[in-house]
Scaffold this active site. Sequence first.
Site, PDB file in Angstrom:
ATOM      1  CE  LYS A 204      15.568  25.319  15.908  1.00  0.00           C
ATOM      2  NZ  LYS A 204      16.933  26.211  16.334  1.00  0.00           N
ATOM      3  CD  GLU A 260      15.007  16.977  29.985  1.00  0.00           C
ATOM      4  OE1 GLU A 260      15.656  16.495  30.600  1.00  0.00           O
ATOM      5  OE2 GLU A 260      16.097  17.168  28.699  1.00  0.00           O
ATOM      6  CB  VAL A 261      14.084  19.521  23.471  1.00  0.00           C
ATOM      7  CG1 VAL A 261      14.027  20.111  21.973  1.00  0.00           C
ATOM      8  CG2 VAL A 261      14.720  20.633  24.363  1.00  0.00           C
ATOM      9  CD  GLU A 280      22.342  11.759  19.374  1.00  0.00           C
ATOM     10  OE1 GLU A 280      21.928  11.418  20.317  1.00  0.00           O
ATOM     11  OE2 GLU A 280      22.459  12.158  19.087  1.00  0.00           O
ATOM     12  CB  CYS A 314      24.692  13.073  23.015  1.00  0.00           C
ATOM     13  SG  CYS A 314      25.132  12.297  22.077  1.00  0.00           S
ATOM     14  CD  GLN A 361      24.262  23.435  28.060  1.00  0.00           C
ATOM     15  OE1 GLN A 361      23.015  23.271  28.024  1.00  0.00           O
ATOM     16  NE2 GLN A 361      24.642  22.266  29.022  1.00  0.00           N
ATOM     17  CD  GLU A 411      23.491  14.534  28.473  1.00  0.00           C
ATOM     18  OE1 GLU A 411      23.008  13.678  27.705  1.00  0.00           O
ATOM     19  OE2 GLU A 411      22.287  15.147  28.196  1.00  0.00           O
TER      20      GLU A 411
END
Length: 513
Positions: A204, A260-261, A280, A314, A361, A411
Amino acid sequence: MAQNGTIENGVTRNTSPPPLPQPVKIPEIKHTKIFINNEWHTSIKGKKFPTINPATGVKICDVEEADKADVDEAVKAARAAGQRGSEWRRMDTSSRGRLLHRLADLLERERAVLATLESMDTGKPFLHAFFVDLDGSIKTLRYYAGWTDKIHGKTMPVDENFVCFTKHEPVGVCGAIIPWNFPLLMFSWKIAPALACGNTVVIKPAEQTPLTALHVGALIKEAGFPPGVVNIVPGFGSTAGATIASHMNIDKVAFTGSTEVGQLIKAEAAKSNLKRVTLELGGKNPCIVFADSDLQSAVEETQKGAFFNQGQACTAASRVYVEEQVYEEFVRLSVERAKNIVIGDPMEPQTSHGPQIDQHQFDKILALVDSGKKDGAKLECGGCAVEDRGLFIHPTIFSDIKDHMRIAKEEIFGPVQCIMKFKTQEEVIDRANSSQYGLTAAVFTRNIDRALNISAALEAGTVWVNCYNALHAQAPFGGYKMSGNGRELGEYALAEYTEVKAITIRLNEQLKL
């Protein structure tokens, strides 16, 4: 030997650099449907969603939205393609490698088209997409193409009259959920090791950036992969993504995205069929700059880490600890360099800084910037949106930051660099490790003993010395703590996509002549 344009054997060498690649004009997006069984499908529920160019705010096209029913169909196709006796399972390992090489060849052929699509869909500069994202994607496919016929087990000496050996077999159907910041690169990171090991895939792409994944679907078919080996389901995390995580006929899921996801995916995987999970996730990555380092190089590398891809990585170098005797000079050089970053149209060759991906964002980043101002950090430059440019934010630098401030702990995922001061090596190691994350870190010093000692002490999956964002297909990548589980890339990733089977045979003690 001729150097620097001098004459050798009467021939003058042309030392001028090759022309830069150019974006391709794409009048119509060809591939906007769900890709299952090497065929293009409309959504079972008839739903579509728009994908937007973040640089302009203009809709690029509508894409078919995969929901639970579509994911179910993709999983059926993947399960059938991976069954014993199927074309994919019967294919010899070197032929799998040839298919991956063929796919890499097709990415080379379509490189300018894919880089253009990636720039349109993400807002990243076209040249970054061409030279970083496409280059990394092609190299990853070729690296794992070389592994297909080298994945093997071992023989073990065991007690008594037995022979014991192991085989490495495919896990089965692998689900993959990829992010919007490096769509094509993450697509390659997921499918290449999975296919090299003989698995099938349901992947996905992020709802913000589905276009390059769908374009590669057409190339997968052209390369000759059997139907059902790779299936692409564009859709939303709460529907298509959640179905992948909880699906009883998916054997493993790999996810790149927020912590979180990642926690939600791991919980769903456990509650369903206890499928394997590779995660990751986020990072709040420390860079430690010592006074004996090459300061100019350290400034350049840490800024590449902080501002590359508009800080949407990240691996972003968002915590920079500088030894106090060079702190003021480091801040000065950093501000000077940040002010020279070129913000503009991502398709223009001079542009090195594009927009954030979307309004959500954009708002989150500016809220964190405001928190830094309110908490008392010193704003050195930036700290605001670019006037009349939609989702563009100026590269931002804060100094005089305290470790308790939100910008030092959370972050940000935006173009914000936090520069902090330290006195001793022991102090900076403790501060660098005092985070829930442990993805990457960097050390800048000319002292190799110090570099090795600090690398050993840092709680991070990757430590760079005198460089930043030096990622290679051959080297494993993943995090400690809440930055994830498992490893991608390199030989280490193969273990994430294989099951180890031990076979033990009792030998007849009678030796018949």
